[in-house]
Enzyme design. Structure first.
Site, PDB file in Angstrom:
ATOM      1  N   GLU A   1      -4.201   7.132  -3.934  1.00 27.12           N
ATOM      2  CA  GLU A   1      -4.647   6.494  -5.372  1.00 27.12           C
ATOM      3  C   GLU A   1      -6.045   6.976  -5.351  1.00 27.12           C
ATOM      4  O   GLU A   1      -6.835   7.095  -4.540  1.00 27.12           O
ATOM      5  CB  GLU A   1      -4.803   4.857  -5.013  1.00 27.12           C
TER       6      GLU A   1
ATOM      7  N   HIS B   1      -1.574  -0.206  -9.693  1.00 26.56           N
ATOM      8  CA  HIS B   1      -2.348  -1.150  -8.740  1.00 26.56           C
ATOM      9  C   HIS B   1      -2.626  -2.451  -9.356  1.00 26.56           C
ATOM     10  O   HIS B   1      -3.916  -2.811  -9.476  1.00 26.56           O
ATOM     11  CB  HIS B   1      -3.467  -0.559  -7.955  1.00 26.56           C
TER      12      HIS B   1
ATOM     13  N   ARG C   1       0.883  -1.046  -0.102  1.00 27.41           N
ATOM     14  CA  ARG C   1       0.090  -0.052  -0.023  1.00 27.41           C
ATOM     15  C   ARG C   1       1.118   1.387   0.132  1.00 27.41           C
ATOM     16  O   ARG C   1       2.056   1.183   0.657  1.00 27.41           O
ATOM     17  CB  ARG C   1      -0.966  -0.134   1.509  1.00 27.41           C
TER      18      ARG C   1
HETATM   19  C1  8YV Z   1      -6.857  -6.123  -4.752  1.00 23.66           C
HETATM   20  C2  8YV Z   1      -4.987  -5.450  -3.282  1.00 23.66           C
HETATM   21  O1  8YV Z   1      -7.149  -6.059  -5.997  1.00 23.66           O
HETATM   22  O2  8YV Z   1      -6.266  -7.469  -2.350  1.00 23.66           O
HETATM   23  C3  8YV Z   1      -5.623  -6.493  -1.965  1.00 23.66           C
HETATM   24  O3  8YV Z   1      -5.208  -6.169  -1.113  1.00 23.66           O
HETATM   25  O4  8YV Z   1      -4.452  -4.821  -2.957  1.00 23.66           O
HETATM   26  C4  8YV Z   1      -5.442  -5.552  -4.592  1.00 23.66           C
HETATM   27  O5  8YV Z   1      -4.422  -6.449  -5.348  1.00 23.66           O
HETATM   28  C5  8YV Z   1      -7.894  -4.733  -4.262  1.00 23.66           C
HETATM   29  O6  8YV Z   1      -7.761  -4.676  -2.882  1.00 23.66           O
HETATM   30  C6  8YV Z   1      -9.405  -5.105  -4.578  1.00 23.66           C
HETATM   31  O7  8YV Z   1     -10.033  -4.791  -3.473  1.00 23.66           O
END
Ligand code: 8YV
Length: 331
Positions: free
Chosen positions: A272, A293, A243
């Site tokens: 983001e 992402h 993140r």
């Molecule tokens: C997801 C992500 O696609 O799952 C996670 O924590 O960062 C991503 O790869 C996204 O969160 C979908 O809600």
């Protein structure tokens, strides 16, 4: 499953087979246009649904949860990270929160290695040079990057994804170092020939490549702070597929601009979907590689995430504890 199907509101467009299954099993509202929900629409959803299926793009904070009707029993996140949801507020209201662990581990680890190689070996810079007609034939001194074999990799967060990154990186000849709240078991440490650092500061100061693989929680917000970035070696690079908020982005930009850090591979950003213009500039200069992402963006992964969501909803409304329940403090 009770006679009356639970009302499920899905906030984004999911893969077709997942949506079809959800329509078969539940009274499901889909978002075929994939237009992100406004706050008003989110509030409306928690007021009327038995279950909502949000994603990273929906902020389900305390204020939204406070608007939930008594019927809302489940927030079944389509995603692994749950920093978009106030777990404590949900738990206080007796609302269960679930996520989709495991199914995106390998894809995210692949992307991490991809970025490591892309930054070190200048993949996007080479692509750009070719597109812009700069390739005048092979030269012994053109487009030189850095070898990753034999370098030291410091993994911040040795959970499922961090461990999957370590396995791949070991195969690429990197030596594995890690910082984690808890030391991993001796068998895994031996398998990876990994060195544990209880001091993040000390580890950062000695690594060639740093990979951020911990969840974003209040405790990890700006974990890679300006002070810690200053500890890193000027020839080091940082990879972030976790993140954006875990790194102090402004401080990282400054370090990259001033040559106090050699490069970065970023799949995630603070704020983001905004991407700081300075990061776009640095990527044009070939100093960093940035992606929108995409860490878990495989068809297989997204289908399996959907399956986890379906299992979690089905299990809860069938009167059982869903397998991927997230508890406060464990996120
Ligand atoms: C997801 C992500 O696609 O799952 C996670 O924590 O960062 C991503 O790869 C996204 O969160 C979908 O809600």
């Amino acid at each position: 499953m009770p006679d009356k199907k639970p009302k499920v509101i899905v906030t984004r467009k999911l893969p077709d087979p997942v949506e079809t299954r959800m329509r078969e099993l539940f009274e499901t509202d889909l978002n075929l246009e994939d237009e992100p929900f406004t706050r008003a629409k989110l509030i409306d959803a928690v007021r009327t649904a038995d279950c909502i299926v949000p994603t990273v793009t929906d902020r389900i904070d305390r204020a939204v949860i406070s608007q939930a009707g008594p019927q809302l029993r489940l927030i079944a996140n389509f995603g692994n990270g749950v920093d978009n949801i106030d777990i404590e507020a949900a738990t206080e209201r007796g609302i269960t929160v679930t996520n989709t662990p495991n199914v995106l581990t390998e894809d995210t680890a692949d992307m991490t290695l991809g970025l490591m190689i892309a930054v070190s070996r200048r993949l996007t810079d080479g692509f750009r040079a070719l597109q812009e007609g700069e390739f005048k034939g092979w030269s012994p001194t053109w487009m030189l990057g850095h070898r990753i074999w034999g370098k030291r990799l410091g993994i911040v967060g040795m959970g499922r994804i961090g461990t999957a990154v370590a396995r791949r990186a070991k195969a690429f000849g990197l030596s594995i170092h890690y910082h984690n709240r808890q030391r991993v078991n001796a068998k895994t440490e031996q398998e990876l020939e990994a060195t544990y650092w209880d001091s993040l500061d000390q580890m950062l100061a000695r690594m060639d490549i740093v990979s951020v693989n911990c969840p974003h929680t209040p405790a990890t917000y700006h974990l890679i702070s300006a002070r810690r970035i200053a500890l890193m070696q000027p020839n080091s690079i940082i990879i972030n597929t976790a993140r954006g908020e875990i790194i102090d982005q402004d401080a990282m930009v400054k370090a990259l601009q001033e040559g106090k850090m050699a490069g970065a591979g970023l799949d995630v950003f603070e704020h983001e979907p905004a991407v700081a213009p300075e990061l776009l500039d640095l990527s044009r200069q070939g100093k960093i590689v940035i992606l929108p992402h995409m860490g878990s963006a495989t068809i297989e992964g997204r289908m399996e995430m959907g399956e986890r969501v379906v299992i979690n909803i089905w299990t809860l409304f069938d009167g059982h504890r869903p397998p991927d329940r997230v508890l406060p403090g464990l996120d």
